[in-house]
Design a protein around this motif. Structure first.
Motif, PDB file in Angstrom:
ATOM      1  N   ALA A   1      -2.153   2.090   1.760  1.00 48.58           N
ATOM      2  CA  ALA A   1      -0.721   2.088   2.453  1.00 48.58           C
ATOM      3  C   ALA A   1       0.573   1.855   1.680  1.00 48.58           C
ATOM      4  N   VAL A   2       0.353   1.138   0.562  1.00 52.71           N
ATOM      5  CA  VAL A   2       1.553   0.836  -0.452  1.00 52.71           C
ATOM      6  C   VAL A   2       1.757   2.165  -1.249  1.00 52.71           C
ATOM      7  N   GLN A   3       0.523   2.966  -1.414  1.00 51.84           N
ATOM      8  CA  GLN A   3       0.833   4.187  -2.272  1.00 51.84           C
ATOM      9  C   GLN A   3       1.444   5.112  -1.578  1.00 51.84           C
ATOM     10  N   ASP A   4       1.326   5.307  -0.209  1.00 50.09           N
ATOM     11  CA  ASP A   4       2.077   6.060   0.621  1.00 50.09           C
ATOM     12  C   ASP A   4       3.516   5.587   0.858  1.00 50.09           C
ATOM     13  N   TYR A   5       3.751   4.403   1.091  1.00 52.63           N
ATOM     14  CA  TYR A   5       5.071   3.714   1.173  1.00 52.63           C
ATOM     15  C   TYR A   5       6.046   4.093  -0.299  1.00 52.63           C
ATOM     16  N   ASN A   6       5.415   3.526  -1.463  1.00 51.89           N
ATOM     17  CA  ASN A   6       5.902   4.023  -2.662  1.00 51.89           C
ATOM     18  C   ASN A   6       6.358   5.389  -2.813  1.00 51.89           C
ATOM     19  N   THR A   7       5.319   6.280  -2.622  1.00 53.85           N
ATOM     20  CA  THR A   7       5.703   7.736  -2.610  1.00 53.85           C
ATOM     21  C   THR A   7       6.886   8.198  -1.767  1.00 53.85           C
ATOM     22  N   LYS A   8       6.961   7.766  -0.560  1.00 56.19           N
ATOM     23  CA  LYS A   8       7.993   8.079   0.203  1.00 56.19           C
ATOM     24  C   LYS A   8       9.294   7.666  -0.455  1.00 56.19           C
ATOM     25  N   ILE A   9       9.451   6.258  -0.798  1.00 60.01           N
ATOM     26  CA  ILE A   9      10.473   5.922  -1.242  1.00 60.01           C
ATOM     27  C   ILE A   9      11.149   6.370  -2.598  1.00 60.01           C
ATOM     28  N   ARG A  10      10.129   6.965  -3.300  1.00 60.52           N
ATOM     29  CA  ARG A  10      10.710   7.508  -4.628  1.00 60.52           C
ATOM     30  C   ARG A  10      10.809   8.989  -4.430  1.00 60.52           C
ATOM     31  N   SER A  11      10.503   9.653  -3.469  1.00 55.65           N
ATOM     32  CA  SER A  11      10.621  11.120  -3.191  1.00 55.65           C
ATOM     33  C   SER A  11      11.933  11.332  -2.912  1.00 55.65           C
ATOM     34  N   PHE A  12      12.507  12.614  -3.358  1.00 48.35           N
ATOM     35  CA  PHE A  12      13.717  13.026  -3.260  1.00 48.35           C
ATOM     36  C   PHE A  12      13.821  13.542  -1.843  1.00 48.35           C
ATOM     37  N   PRO A  13      14.504  13.783  -1.046  1.00 44.04           N
ATOM     38  CA  PRO A  13      15.877  12.967  -1.004  1.00 44.04           C
ATOM     39  C   PRO A  13      15.576  11.457  -0.292  1.00 44.04           C
ATOM     40  N   SER A  14      14.370  11.235   0.052  1.00 42.31           N
ATOM     41  CA  SER A  14      14.293   9.825   0.646  1.00 42.31           C
ATOM     42  C   SER A  14      14.601   8.753  -0.312  1.00 42.31           C
ATOM     43  N   SER A  15      14.589   8.991  -1.524  1.00 39.83           N
ATOM     44  CA  SER A  15      14.746   7.986  -2.711  1.00 39.83           C
ATOM     45  C   SER A  15      16.306   7.565  -2.588  1.00 39.83           C
ATOM     46  N   ILE A  16      17.124   8.591  -2.333  1.00 39.57           N
ATOM     47  CA  ILE A  16      18.622   8.131  -2.053  1.00 39.57           C
ATOM     48  C   ILE A  16      18.845   7.247  -0.848  1.00 39.57           C
ATOM     49  N   ILE A  17      18.135   7.437   0.422  1.00 40.67           N
ATOM     50  CA  ILE A  17      18.233   6.652   1.538  1.00 40.67           C
ATOM     51  C   ILE A  17      17.642   5.306   1.517  1.00 40.67           C
ATOM     52  N   ALA A  18      16.636   5.358   0.647  1.00 41.09           N
ATOM     53  CA  ALA A  18      15.797   4.104   0.236  1.00 41.09           C
ATOM     54  C   ALA A  18      16.784   3.223  -0.498  1.00 41.09           C
ATOM     55  N   ASN A  19      17.305   3.809  -1.521  1.00 39.34           N
ATOM     56  CA  ASN A  19      18.385   2.884  -2.195  1.00 39.34           C
ATOM     57  C   ASN A  19      19.355   2.562  -1.333  1.00 39.34           C
ATOM     58  N   MET A  20      20.172   3.236  -0.549  1.00 39.93           N
ATOM     59  CA  MET A  20      21.314   2.717   0.119  1.00 39.93           C
ATOM     60  C   MET A  20      20.819   1.858   1.236  1.00 39.93           C
ATOM     61  N   THR A  21      19.402   1.944   1.514  1.00 41.05           N
ATOM     62  CA  THR A  21      19.161   0.698   2.837  1.00 41.05           C
ATOM     63  C   THR A  21      18.376  -0.222   2.247  1.00 41.05           C
ATOM     64  N   GLY A  22      17.975  -0.495   1.128  1.00 38.07           N
ATOM     65  CA  GLY A  22      17.408  -1.573   0.613  1.00 38.07           C
ATOM     66  C   GLY A  22      15.874  -1.413   0.427  1.00 38.07           C
ATOM     67  N   PHE A  23      15.379  -0.315   0.640  1.00 37.15           N
ATOM     68  CA  PHE A  23      13.798  -0.251   0.613  1.00 37.15           C
ATOM     69  C   PHE A  23      13.272  -0.430  -0.892  1.00 37.15           C
ATOM     70  N   GLN A  24      12.417  -1.469  -1.122  1.00 33.76           N
ATOM     71  CA  GLN A  24      12.072  -1.657  -2.549  1.00 33.76           C
ATOM     72  C   GLN A  24      10.580  -1.352  -2.732  1.00 33.76           C
ATOM     73  N   GLN A  25      10.092  -1.067  -4.065  1.00 40.44           N
ATOM     74  CA  GLN A  25       8.818  -0.878  -4.227  1.00 40.44           C
ATOM     75  C   GLN A  25       7.972  -1.902  -3.986  1.00 40.44           C
TER      76      GLN A  25
END
Length: 196
Positions: free
Chosen positions: A154-178
């Motif tokens: 589950a952590v791998q799926d989550y971390n992959t999503k927040i590090r993938s482009f363009p999700s990483s932009i949204i993750a950074n703006m909304t505070g999602f951390q690895q």
């Protein structure tokens, strides 16, 4: 001029969020984050089950044999330390996971020494309560292994999503951390030596 930059910035932001599937991407990150938290709850429940079995195991061993007190003290102390470390599901950073894992590893080591030492006592091995507790403990260790694996997935799926482009932009703006995951214990690549 300054107003036009702000307007252009807002328009680009809206296009980025809408055009890149920003809302669905954000919702997917929320869903994955909740999955990680749920899997963490299962990990904690399995470790709690093990912690709940230990006092019964220790009492059975005390009653059945003039057992090495230092081994029993080590198990009791390791259990107390392991149950005192609580990790908040919203703060599953690598350092918190590592601290939790280290305490649980000390308990696993102490339990291993207890079970190996118990082999010296035939009357203990013949005790039905001890045998039943040993089977329950073995089953619990298997549950822990499965729940840790599910958590890591589950952590791998989550971390992959927040590090993938363009999700990483949204993750950074909304505070999602690895988030952190369980790692192999130091020295786990070597088989333990058993000496009597």
């Amino acid at each position: 001029m300054k107003t036009s930059y702000i307007v252009i910035g807002v328009i680009l932001f809206v296009l980025l969020i809408g055009g890149c599937g920003g809302v669905s991407s954000y919702n997917k990150m929320v869903s994955l984050d909740e999955t990680v938290k749920a899997k963490w709850g299962t990990v904690q429940a399995d470790y709690q089950r093990r912690a709940d079995l230990i006092p019964n195991l220790v009492e059975t061993v005390k009653g059945a044999a003039n057992f090495e007190k230092s081994t029993l003290v080590d198990v009791t102390n390791a259990r107390a330390k392991a149950t005192s470390i609580q990790v908040d599901a919203s703060k599953l950073d690598p350092a918190a996971i590592q601290k939790f894992q280290a305490a649980q590893g000390q308990l696993s080591t102490a339990l291993g020494r207890l079970l190996v030492a118990s082999e010296k006592y035939p009357e203990l091995k013949a005790n039905d309560n001890f045998s039943a507790l040993q089977v329950q403990l073995e089953g619990t260790e298997n549950r822990i292994k499965v729940s840790r694996m599910d958590f890591n997935n589950a952590v791998q799926d989550y971390n992959t999503k927040i590090r993938s482009f363009p999700s990483s932009i949204i993750a950074n703006m909304t505070g999602f951390q690895q988030k952190g995951s369980f790692q192999a214990e130091a020295g786990s690549d070597k088989a333990p030596s058993v000496k009597f």
